[in-house]
Motif scaffolding. Structure first.
Motif, PDB file in Angstrom:
ATOM      1  N   LYS A  29     -67.285   8.505  14.445  1.00  8.36           N
ATOM      2  CA  LYS A  29     -66.371   7.375  14.237  1.00  8.36           C
ATOM      3  C   LYS A  29     -65.423   7.297  15.431  1.00  8.36           C
ATOM      4  O   LYS A  29     -64.866   8.316  15.848  1.00  8.36           O
ATOM      5  N   VAL A  30     -65.239   6.089  16.004  1.00  9.02           N
ATOM      6  CA  VAL A  30     -64.334   5.926  17.141  1.00  9.02           C
ATOM      7  C   VAL A  30     -63.451   4.702  16.927  1.00  9.02           C
ATOM      8  O   VAL A  30     -63.895   3.682  16.396  1.00  9.02           O
ATOM      9  N   VAL A  31     -62.198   4.830  17.346  1.00 10.03           N
ATOM     10  CA  VAL A  31     -61.248   3.720  17.311  1.00 10.03           C
ATOM     11  C   VAL A  31     -61.088   3.205  18.735  1.00 10.03           C
ATOM     12  O   VAL A  31     -60.780   3.977  19.654  1.00 10.03           O
ATOM     13  N   LEU A  32     -61.301   1.900  18.917  1.00 11.63           N
ATOM     14  CA  LEU A  32     -61.322   1.296  20.246  1.00 11.63           C
ATOM     15  C   LEU A  32     -60.471   0.029  20.272  1.00 11.63           C
ATOM     16  O   LEU A  32     -60.190  -0.564  19.230  1.00 11.63           O
ATOM     17  N   GLN A  33     -60.109  -0.392  21.487  1.00 10.32           N
ATOM     18  CA  GLN A  33     -59.429  -1.667  21.675  1.00 10.32           C
ATOM     19  C   GLN A  33     -60.489  -2.771  21.753  1.00 10.32           C
ATOM     20  O   GLN A  33     -61.353  -2.742  22.630  1.00 10.32           O
ATOM     21  N   PRO A  34     -60.456  -3.751  20.858  1.00 14.30           N
ATOM     22  CA  PRO A  34     -61.526  -4.764  20.801  1.00 14.30           C
ATOM     23  C   PRO A  34     -61.760  -5.509  22.109  1.00 14.30           C
ATOM     24  O   PRO A  34     -62.905  -5.857  22.431  1.00 14.30           O
ATOM     25  N   GLU A  35     -60.699  -5.749  22.878  1.00 10.91           N
ATOM     26  CA  GLU A  35     -60.866  -6.544  24.095  1.00 10.91           C
ATOM     27  C   GLU A  35     -61.629  -5.804  25.188  1.00 10.91           C
ATOM     28  O   GLU A  35     -62.055  -6.414  26.176  1.00 10.91           O
ATOM     29  N   PHE A  36     -61.837  -4.496  25.026  1.00 11.46           N
ATOM     30  CA  PHE A  36     -62.504  -3.711  26.064  1.00 11.46           C
ATOM     31  C   PHE A  36     -64.003  -3.528  25.829  1.00 11.46           C
ATOM     32  O   PHE A  36     -64.685  -2.929  26.668  1.00 11.46           O
ATOM     33  N   TYR A  37     -64.526  -4.010  24.691  1.00 12.31           N
ATOM     34  CA  TYR A  37     -65.936  -3.777  24.369  1.00 12.31           C
ATOM     35  C   TYR A  37     -66.602  -5.060  23.904  1.00 12.31           C
ATOM     36  O   TYR A  37     -66.057  -5.784  23.069  1.00 12.31           O
ATOM     37  N   ASN A  38     -67.783  -5.327  24.463  1.00 11.40           N
ATOM     38  CA  ASN A  38     -68.521  -6.520  24.064  1.00 11.40           C
ATOM     39  C   ASN A  38     -69.546  -6.175  22.986  1.00 11.40           C
ATOM     40  O   ASN A  38     -69.740  -5.007  22.627  1.00 11.40           O
ATOM     41  N   SER A  39     -70.212  -7.192  22.492  1.00  6.82           N
ATOM     42  CA  SER A  39     -71.139  -7.001  21.378  1.00  6.82           C
ATOM     43  C   SER A  39     -72.303  -6.086  21.745  1.00  6.82           C
ATOM     44  O   SER A  39     -72.768  -5.299  20.910  1.00  6.82           O
ATOM     45  N   ALA A  40     -72.778  -6.163  22.988  1.00  4.88           N
ATOM     46  CA  ALA A  40     -73.887  -5.310  23.410  1.00  4.88           C
ATOM     47  C   ALA A  40     -73.471  -3.840  23.410  1.00  4.88           C
ATOM     48  O   ALA A  40     -74.241  -2.959  22.989  1.00  4.88           O
ATOM     49  N   GLU A  41     -72.268  -3.561  23.870  1.00  9.39           N
ATOM     50  CA  GLU A  41     -71.785  -2.178  23.882  1.00  9.39           C
ATOM     51  C   GLU A  41     -71.588  -1.657  22.460  1.00  9.39           C
ATOM     52  O   GLU A  41     -71.907  -0.498  22.155  1.00  9.39           O
ATOM     53  N   LEU A  42     -71.074  -2.506  21.588  1.00 11.28           N
ATOM     54  CA  LEU A  42     -70.895  -2.103  20.196  1.00 11.28           C
ATOM     55  C   LEU A  42     -72.245  -1.878  19.519  1.00 11.28           C
ATOM     56  O   LEU A  42     -72.395  -0.956  18.706  1.00 11.28           O
ATOM     57  N   ALA A  43     -73.232  -2.702  19.865  1.00  5.63           N
ATOM     58  CA  ALA A  43     -74.572  -2.525  19.305  1.00  5.63           C
ATOM     59  C   ALA A  43     -75.174  -1.203  19.771  1.00  5.63           C
ATOM     60  O   ALA A  43     -75.851  -0.507  18.997  1.00  5.63           O
ATOM     61  N   TYR A  44     -74.932  -0.841  21.031  1.00  8.94           N
ATOM     62  CA  TYR A  44     -75.422   0.441  21.552  1.00  8.94           C
ATOM     63  C   TYR A  44     -74.840   1.601  20.740  1.00  8.94           C
ATOM     64  O   TYR A  44     -75.563   2.524  20.338  1.00  8.94           O
ATOM     65  N   LEU A  45     -73.533   1.552  20.494  1.00  5.79           N
ATOM     66  CA  LEU A  45     -72.903   2.621  19.727  1.00  5.79           C
ATOM     67  C   LEU A  45     -73.420   2.642  18.288  1.00  5.79           C
ATOM     68  O   LEU A  45     -73.639   3.714  17.711  1.00  5.79           O
ATOM     69  N   ALA A  46     -73.627   1.465  17.718  1.00  2.35           N
ATOM     70  CA  ALA A  46     -74.158   1.406  16.352  1.00  2.35           C
ATOM     71  C   ALA A  46     -75.546   2.029  16.282  1.00  2.35           C
ATOM     72  O   ALA A  46     -75.874   2.745  15.325  1.00  2.35           O
ATOM     73  N   GLU A  47     -76.357   1.787  17.297  1.00  2.00           N
ATOM     74  CA  GLU A  47     -77.701   2.371  17.335  1.00  2.00           C
ATOM     75  C   GLU A  47     -77.648   3.894  17.406  1.00  2.00           C
ATOM     76  O   GLU A  47     -78.563   4.579  16.943  1.00  2.00           O
ATOM     77  N   LYS A  48     -76.579   4.414  17.978  1.00  2.00           N
ATOM     78  CA  LYS A  48     -76.398   5.860  18.074  1.00  2.00           C
ATOM     79  C   LYS A  48     -75.764   6.443  16.810  1.00  2.00           C
ATOM     80  O   LYS A  48     -75.469   7.635  16.747  1.00  2.00           O
ATOM     81  N   GLY A  49     -75.534   5.586  15.828  1.00  2.00           N
ATOM     82  CA  GLY A  49     -74.955   6.057  14.572  1.00  2.00           C
ATOM     83  C   GLY A  49     -73.449   6.157  14.571  1.00  2.00           C
ATOM     84  O   GLY A  49     -72.868   6.827  13.709  1.00  2.00           O
ATOM     85  N   VAL A  50     -72.798   5.481  15.521  1.00  2.00           N
ATOM     86  CA  VAL A  50     -71.343   5.544  15.632  1.00  2.00           C
ATOM     87  C   VAL A  50     -70.707   4.397  14.848  1.00  2.00           C
ATOM     88  O   VAL A  50     -71.108   3.238  14.989  1.00  2.00           O
TER      89      VAL A  50
END
Length: 236
Positions: A29-50
Motif C-alpha cells: 500500500k502506498v500513499v502518493l500525490q495524485p498530480e505526480f502519477y498518471n493512469s498508466a503508472e497507477l495501472a503498473y502499480l496495480a498490476e504489481k498488487g499495490v
C-alpha cells in the motif's frame, strides 16, 4: 512481488515525490500525490498488487483565494484553513475525490482532520464531508490521518487510521522523540484505537537507526504497522 516481511519493508509507505515505480512496487500500500502519477503508472502499480491511495486535504486549501477559505493559514505548510461546511468546498473536495479514484487510485488518504484543535465547530461538517466522500468512492479504501476528535463515528466511515507522529516527530532542529507526557497521551489514544475494527498504521519521522527502531518497536506494541521517513516524505 517481494513480501514486506522478507524485504524488511513496512506494509504501507508514504512518498510525496514522483516516479520510483519499481521501488514503490515493493509495498502493498502506498500513499502518493495524485498530480505526480498518471493512469498508466497507477495501472503498473496495480498490476504489481499495490494499493495506491491518493492524498486529499479536507480542511486546508493550497489553491488560489476562494470563498471557502478562512483568513488563518497553516504556519508549517502555508495552506489556508477553510470553512469545512461551505457548500462550494464540499463540492470541490468530493469532485477531487472522484477524479482521483477515476484516474486509477485504489482509494484516498484523508489528511488535515484535526479540526477539533483549530475550529471545533467544524467537526460535524467534517464528518458529513467524509461521509459524502465515502459514498462517492465506495468501495475504495479510505485511510484517515488522525481525526481522533471524530471517533467513534469516524470508524464507521473509513477503513484505516494513521497515527502520524505517534512516537517521533520533526522539529526545527531535526528529529526527536516526543517527551514522556506526550508519549503517554498518545498511548492512551492508541489503546482506544485498538478497540475499533480498523487497519492501524503509524507514520513517524527520524534520521537515525536508533530513533527509527524506537518508533517501529513502539508502534508494534500498539498493533500498528509503522513507516518512518523524513519531513518531506521523500524516501522510498
Amino acid at each position: 512481488m517481494t513480501s514486506p516481511e522478507r524485504s524488511g519493508r513496512p506494509p504501507i509507505w508514504f512518498y510525496y515525490g514522483a516516479g520510483r515505480l519499481t521501488d514503490l512496487a515493493e509495498y502493498p500500500k502506498v500513499v502518493l500525490q495524485p498530480e505526480f502519477y498518471n493512469s498508466a503508472e497507477l495501472a503498473y502499480l496495480a498490476e504489481k498488487g499495490v494499493q495506491t491511495l491518493g492524498y486529499l486535504s479536507l480542511s486546508e486549501d493550497q489553491g488560489p483565494p476562494a470563498p471557502w477559505q478562512r483568513p488563518e493559514r497553516n504556519q508549517d505548510w502555508g495552506g489556508a484553513f477553510v470553512h469545512v461546511g461551505h457548500p462550494q468546498w464540499v463540492a470541490h473536495v468530493v469532485e477531487q475525490a472522484k477524479a482521483t479514484v477515476d484516474a486509477g487510485f485504489s482509494g484516498l488518504f484523508l489528511d488535515q482532520l484535526n479540526v477539533e484543535l483549530t475550529f471545533p465547530e467544524d467537526v460535524p461538517h467534517l464528518l458529513t464531508l467524509i461521509a459524502a466522500i465515502r459514498n462517492e468512492v465506495k468501495p475504495g479504501y479510505l485511510l484517515a490521518n488522525r481525526g481522533f476528535g471524530m471517533l467513534p463515528r469516524l470508524a464507521e466511515l473509513v477503513d484505516g487510521v494513521l497515527f502520524e507522529s505517534f512516537s517521533a516527530r520533526w522539529t526545527d532542529d531535526g528529529y526527536a522523540p516526543w517527551p514522556p507526557d506526550v508519549l503517554e497521551f498518545h498511548a492512551q489514544i492508541a489503546e482506544q484505537l485498538l478497540q475499533l475494527q480498523l487497519d492501524l498504521y503509524a507514520l513517524d519521522y527520524a534520521d537515525s537507526p536508533g530513533l527509527t527502531d524506537f518508533a517501529v518497536r513502539r508502534a508494534r506494541q500498539f498493533g500498528m504497522h509503522c513507516a518512518v521517513s523524513d519531513r518531506a516524505l521523500s524516501r522510498v
